[in-house]
Design an enzyme around this catalytic site. Sequence first.
Site, PDB file in Angstrom:
ATOM      1  N   GLY A  12      28.179  78.510 -40.047  1.00 50.38           N
ATOM      2  CA  GLY A  12      29.370  79.267 -40.462  1.00 50.38           C
ATOM      3  C   GLY A  12      30.384  78.346 -41.118  1.00 50.38           C
ATOM      4  N   LEU A  14      31.462  77.889 -44.048  1.00 50.52           N
ATOM      5  CA  LEU A  14      32.386  78.365 -45.084  1.00 50.52           C
ATOM      6  C   LEU A  14      33.403  79.369 -44.525  1.00 50.52           C
ATOM      7  CD1 LEU A  14      29.912  78.775 -48.097  1.00 50.52           C
ATOM      8  CD2 LEU A  14      31.388  76.845 -47.534  1.00 50.52           C
ATOM      9  N   GLY A  15      33.377  79.585 -43.228  1.00 51.34           N
ATOM     10  CA  GLY A  15      34.306  80.534 -42.609  1.00 51.34           C
ATOM     11  C   GLY A  15      35.659  79.912 -42.306  1.00 51.34           C
ATOM     12  N   GLN A  16      36.475  80.656 -41.552  1.00 50.20           N
ATOM     13  CA  GLN A  16      37.868  80.240 -41.324  1.00 50.20           C
ATOM     14  C   GLN A  16      37.958  78.904 -40.582  1.00 50.20           C
ATOM     15  OE1 GLN A  16      40.149  82.357 -38.394  1.00 50.20           O
ATOM     16  NE2 GLN A  16      42.103  81.815 -39.316  1.00 50.20           N
ATOM     17  N   ASP A  38      25.623  77.476 -43.963  1.00 54.24           N
ATOM     18  CA  ASP A  38      26.162  78.839 -44.000  1.00 54.24           C
ATOM     19  C   ASP A  38      25.102  79.746 -44.614  1.00 54.24           C
ATOM     20  OD1 ASP A  38      29.399  79.792 -43.794  1.00 54.24           O
ATOM     21  OD2 ASP A  38      28.029  81.214 -44.749  1.00 54.24           O
ATOM     22  N   ARG A  40      26.067  81.767 -46.851  1.00 58.75           N
ATOM     23  CA  ARG A  40      26.556  81.825 -48.235  1.00 58.75           C
ATOM     24  C   ARG A  40      26.483  80.429 -48.825  1.00 58.75           C
ATOM     25  NH1 ARG A  40      32.480  83.645 -46.835  1.00 58.75           N
ATOM     26  NH2 ARG A  40      31.930  82.507 -44.962  1.00 58.75           N
ATOM     27  N   ASP A  57      20.447  80.960 -42.232  1.00 59.01           N
ATOM     28  CA  ASP A  57      20.752  82.255 -41.629  1.00 59.01           C
ATOM     29  C   ASP A  57      20.549  82.059 -40.124  1.00 59.01           C
ATOM     30  OD1 ASP A  57      20.666  84.720 -40.490  1.00 59.01           O
ATOM     31  OD2 ASP A  57      19.206  85.585 -41.890  1.00 59.01           O
ATOM     32  N   TYR A 146      32.708  92.741 -29.757  1.00 60.14           N
ATOM     33  CA  TYR A 146      33.040  91.326 -29.917  1.00 60.14           C
ATOM     34  C   TYR A 146      33.201  90.674 -28.538  1.00 60.14           C
ATOM     35  CZ  TYR A 146      35.873  87.320 -31.568  1.00 60.14           C
ATOM     36  OH  TYR A 146      36.373  86.081 -31.848  1.00 60.14           O
TER      37      TYR A 146
HETATM   38  C1  AKB Z   1      39.975  88.007 -33.759  1.00 62.66           C
HETATM   39  O1  AKB Z   1      41.106  88.491 -33.928  1.00 62.66           O
HETATM   40  O2  AKB Z   1      38.943  88.664 -33.723  1.00 62.66           O
HETATM   41  C2  AKB Z   1      39.874  86.525 -33.512  1.00 62.66           C
HETATM   42  C3  AKB Z   1      39.919  86.205 -32.061  1.00 62.66           C
HETATM   43  C4  AKB Z   1      41.200  86.222 -31.328  1.00 62.66           C
HETATM   44  O3  AKB Z   1      38.901  85.956 -31.482  1.00 62.66           O
HETATM   45  N1  AKB Z   1      40.915  85.850 -34.226  1.00 62.66           N
END
Ligand code: AKB
Length: 324
Positions: A12, A14-16, A38, A40, A57, A146
């Site tokens: 990951g 290239l992510g935040q 990544d 990408r 991947d 999540y």
């Molecule tokens: C999100 O908002 O999903 C994330 C986190 C707090 O895990 N920034």
Amino acid sequence: MSHPPRRILVTGALGQIGSELVHALRARYGQDRVVASDIRYAPPEAAAGWEPFAYVDCTNAVQIQEAVRRWNVGTIFHLASLLSAVAEEKPHVAWNLNMGGLYGILEIARENGLAVFFPSSIGAFGRGTPAEHTPQDTIQRPTTMYGVTKVAGELLCDYYHQRFGVDTRGVRYPGLISHTAPPGGGTTDYAVDIFYAAIRHGKYTCFLQADTRLDMMYMPDALDAAIDLMAADATRLVHRNAFNVTGMNFTPDELTAEIRKHLPQFTIEYQIDPVRQGIADSWPDSLDDSAARQEWDWSPKYDLPAMVEEMLRELDAKLSVSDP
Ligand code: AKB
């Protein structure tokens, strides 16, 4: 015969978090020691700066295994994951990437003797969790996909350490704020979007209520947390995984007041997104990070005023080039 030190693989990349963690790791350990990966590819004009780079991947165990062998990897910072709001939109994709990806990484770590960093989140908490000064060890009943993947990931990392001796370590990040790469699909994204809107338009429409209190962290502290935890003395670690860490704590209203100290004309209005508000309401207001402080000397450098001052300065410089 001496062997070259094993490399670090960042998924990951290239992510935040990844796009800054790769550079921070290279600054500490050397360019060649850190392989960015990544699903990408970096934009062609930036691709050279990302070398060494591996297309991976994370749901494909063969691709992870190939990258580990080819680059002689010893440690993986496994960042590839969907964030909370987008995971609620696509729960099946989130399960597949967040859980399937982690499982594949841990299996390869077990087979190859690798260390693994796994970022959990305040999203691993939910109903029944004490909302203020949330303890390190407490009730975790998240109501989002999540959160389910983050709790399961924490447990899976503990399991691989206890059962197979894999050196797994991780933190629970709060919302992360950075002027480099934008977040994508999180509930705490407002705390980044607001800065772009403040500089570009002088006003912002916030999707969370004015009084929604959440923990946050400025990216330099988030990078130090990951790197310092992986370098910490293992004999001091009682928890290993899922350390509560936090840098600051505020509501949209309080962040607005701090921005107004620099941009007095800045205004905010509220248009609540019920999905993201529901997610934020299920998360703690503030974390107790004393276990991280005791076990590996965690200590953030940025508070709210320092973060706001630097975000406005850095973004102003960046946007004056990109939006002349
Ligand atoms: C999100 O908002 O999903 C994330 C986190 C707090 O895990 N920034």
